[in-house]
Design a protein around this motif. Sequence first.
Motif, PDB file in Angstrom:
ATOM      1  N   ASN A 103       3.153   8.436   4.317  1.00 17.16           N
ATOM      2  CA  ASN A 103       2.921   8.395   2.873  1.00 17.16           C
ATOM      3  C   ASN A 103       1.616   9.076   2.482  1.00 17.16           C
ATOM      4  O   ASN A 103       1.534   9.697   1.419  1.00 17.16           O
ATOM      5  N   SER A 104       0.604   8.966   3.319  1.00 17.53           N
ATOM      6  CA  SER A 104      -0.667   9.623   3.004  1.00 17.53           C
ATOM      7  C   SER A 104      -0.554  11.138   3.140  1.00 17.53           C
ATOM      8  O   SER A 104      -1.118  11.884   2.333  1.00 17.53           O
ATOM      9  N   LEU A 160      -6.944   3.528  -2.466  1.00 23.49           N
ATOM     10  CA  LEU A 160      -6.002   3.310  -1.366  1.00 23.49           C
ATOM     11  C   LEU A 160      -6.638   3.637  -0.024  1.00 23.49           C
ATOM     12  O   LEU A 160      -6.441   2.912   0.962  1.00 23.49           O
ATOM     13  N   HIS A 181      -6.231   7.180  -5.573  1.00 29.91           N
ATOM     14  CA  HIS A 181      -6.105   7.667  -4.202  1.00 29.91           C
ATOM     15  C   HIS A 181      -7.282   7.190  -3.358  1.00 29.91           C
ATOM     16  O   HIS A 181      -7.127   6.742  -2.210  1.00 29.91           O
ATOM     17  N   MET A 221       1.152  13.140   0.224  1.00 27.07           N
ATOM     18  CA  MET A 221       0.363  13.405  -0.980  1.00 27.07           C
ATOM     19  C   MET A 221       0.104  14.894  -1.139  1.00 27.07           C
ATOM     20  O   MET A 221       0.180  15.441  -2.250  1.00 27.07           O
ATOM     21  N   THR A 243       0.841  -1.206   0.000  1.00 28.36           N
ATOM     22  CA  THR A 243       0.000   0.000   0.000  1.00 28.36           C
ATOM     23  C   THR A 243       0.869   1.246   0.000  1.00 28.36           C
ATOM     24  O   THR A 243       0.601   2.200  -0.742  1.00 28.36           O
ATOM     25  N   CYS A 244       1.924   1.246   0.814  1.00 30.41           N
ATOM     26  CA  CYS A 244       2.863   2.379   0.802  1.00 30.41           C
ATOM     27  C   CYS A 244       3.560   2.486  -0.558  1.00 30.41           C
ATOM     28  O   CYS A 244       3.843   3.595  -1.027  1.00 30.41           O
ATOM     29  N   PHE A 295       1.285   4.338  -2.774  1.00 30.69           N
ATOM     30  CA  PHE A 295       1.356   5.772  -2.480  1.00 30.69           C
ATOM     31  C   PHE A 295       2.564   6.401  -3.162  1.00 30.69           C
ATOM     32  O   PHE A 295       2.476   7.512  -3.718  1.00 30.69           O
ATOM     33  N   ARG A 296       3.705   5.715  -3.141  1.00 32.74           N
ATOM     34  CA  ARG A 296       4.898   6.255  -3.791  1.00 32.74           C
ATOM     35  C   ARG A 296       4.718   6.336  -5.304  1.00 32.74           C
ATOM     36  O   ARG A 296       5.230   7.271  -5.951  1.00 32.74           O
ATOM     37  N   HIS A 303       2.824   9.427  -5.869  1.00 26.76           N
ATOM     38  CA  HIS A 303       3.698  10.593  -5.707  1.00 26.76           C
ATOM     39  C   HIS A 303       4.458  10.875  -7.007  1.00 26.76           C
ATOM     40  O   HIS A 303       4.564  12.042  -7.438  1.00 26.76           O
ATOM     41  N   SER A 332      -5.906  15.163   1.493  1.00 22.95           N
ATOM     42  CA  SER A 332      -4.618  14.566   1.834  1.00 22.95           C
ATOM     43  C   SER A 332      -4.045  15.118   3.128  1.00 22.95           C
ATOM     44  O   SER A 332      -3.182  14.486   3.745  1.00 22.95           O
TER      45      SER A 332
END
Length: 450
Positions: free
Chosen positions: A348-349, A277, A274, A352, A226-227, A230-231, A234, A408
Motif C-alpha cells: 500500500n505504501s 501514516l 501521508h 502511492m 492503516t492500510c 492508504f486506500r 489513493h 513513496s
Amino acid sequence: MLFNPKPLKDPVHFKFPLQCIWLKLNGSWPLKRKMSNALEKYFSFLYSTWAWYVVAMVGITIGFQSAFLVTTFGNITVTTENGCTTFMGVLNFVRLLHLRLRQKEFHQLIAQFVQHIWITKSSQVSIERGCARNMRVYQVISVLQSCLITMYCVMPLVELYMLTVNHPHDLDSVAKPFPYKMLFPYDANHGWRYALTYLFTAWAGVCVVTTLFAEDSLFGFFVTYTCGQFRILHNRIDNIIPDSYAAVQAGRGGTVDDYQRECVRRLDRIAAKHSILFDFVNLLEEFFSPILLVNFLISSLLICMVGFQLVTMKNMFIGDYIKFLVYIFSSLSQLFVLCWNGDKIIQNSLEMANHLYSCNWERDIIFTDTRVGNNVGNNPQSLKSLPTVYYSTDSIFRRKLQFMILRSQRQTCITAMKFSTLSLNSFSGLMSSSMSYFALLQSFYENEEN
C-alpha cells in the motif's frame, strides 16, 4: 480507569477487537495517565500488582517446564514434545514483560490510532467494511488457539479420571498428569498441592495463549486500518484534479489561479495525512519489533518440533494427535497472518507513487458534461453536451508531486529489530528454516533408532 479513548467522529461505533479483553484481564492494558481520585489510584496499584503476578506466574511455570526439559534432554521425542510448550511459554513471557515495561509507548500507540487512523462507517463505508472483514481472520485464529489451550487444560483431567477408574486404590502412587510436562521442586502429586499446582499452571497457560492472540489481533487491527487509510489516500489522489475543479466551480471563483491554489491545497492535505501514516507505522515498528524478533526466532523451532511430533510419534493417542494438528495449524496461521499484514503495509505504501504519477498532472483533461441549454424549456431534445476543460497543473504542484513520488518509492515497512522485514518473503524464509531444522531432527532421530 483503563485507557479507553474514543474518536471525535462516531465514537459510538468505535471498539477494539473483542480479543483485547484478555490484555485487560491479565494486566497488560495501559491505564489512564491521570488518576482523578484516591479510588482510581488504589485500583491502579491493584491492577499493576495483578499484572506482575501474571508475569511471575508464567515465569515460574516456564521454570518448571525448563527443569523437565533439561532432565530429559537426551531423549529427542520427549525433548521436542516438551520444547513446544516451553518455547511457546518463553515467547509469550517476553510479550507479557514487554507490554508491562512499555506502558507509556503502548498508551501513545493507542492514542495515535484513535486520533488519526480509525475509519468511521459514515465517512468510508466500503473501506471500513473491508477492514472489518479482514479482522475475521484473527477471530478464526483466536478460536483455534482457544481450542488448543482448552485441550491442554482438559485432556489431563480426562486422563486423571481414567486413572481413578483403572487404579482406584493405587492412585496415590501413580504420577498424576499436568497440562504440560514439568518438574517440581516439591511433591505436587498429592492432595491440595496437586489441585493448586494444576490450577496455577493451567491459568499460566491460559494467560500465555490469550496474550498471543490478543496482541496479534490488536496488531492486525492497527495494520488493517492503516492500510485502509492508504486506500483512502489513493482514492483522493486519483480524484484530486476533478475534485479541485468541482470545488472551484462550486465557489465564487473559477479562474485559473483559483484552480491552481485548490490543487496545491488538496495535495498538501494528502501529504500531511501521508506523513501521519508514516509516523504511525514507525510507532508500530518501534513498539512491536522486539516481539516480532522473538516470534521469528522461536516460531521456526516451534513449527519444526510440532511437525516432528506428528511425523515420528507412534501409537499416539487420538486426542494428542488432534492437539498437535491444531497446534501446528494455529502456529502457521498466526505467523502467516503477521507476515501478510506486513506485506500489505509495504504494497500500500509503494502504490502511492503509482497513484501520484497517474493523477493526470501532465496534461489538460477535457470531458463532456450533459447540461440543459439556456434557451430551452422542458423539451428533452434540448439537452446538449458542453465541454468542460481542466487546466494544466502549475510548477508548484508538480514540484511537490515529485517530492511525494520520491518519498513513496521508498517502502514503508515493519521490521523485527531491523534483522528481518515483516513480509511474505520472510514467511517463506521461516518455513525454509523450519524444514532445515526438521531434517536435522529427523536425522538425529533415525540415528538414535538405529
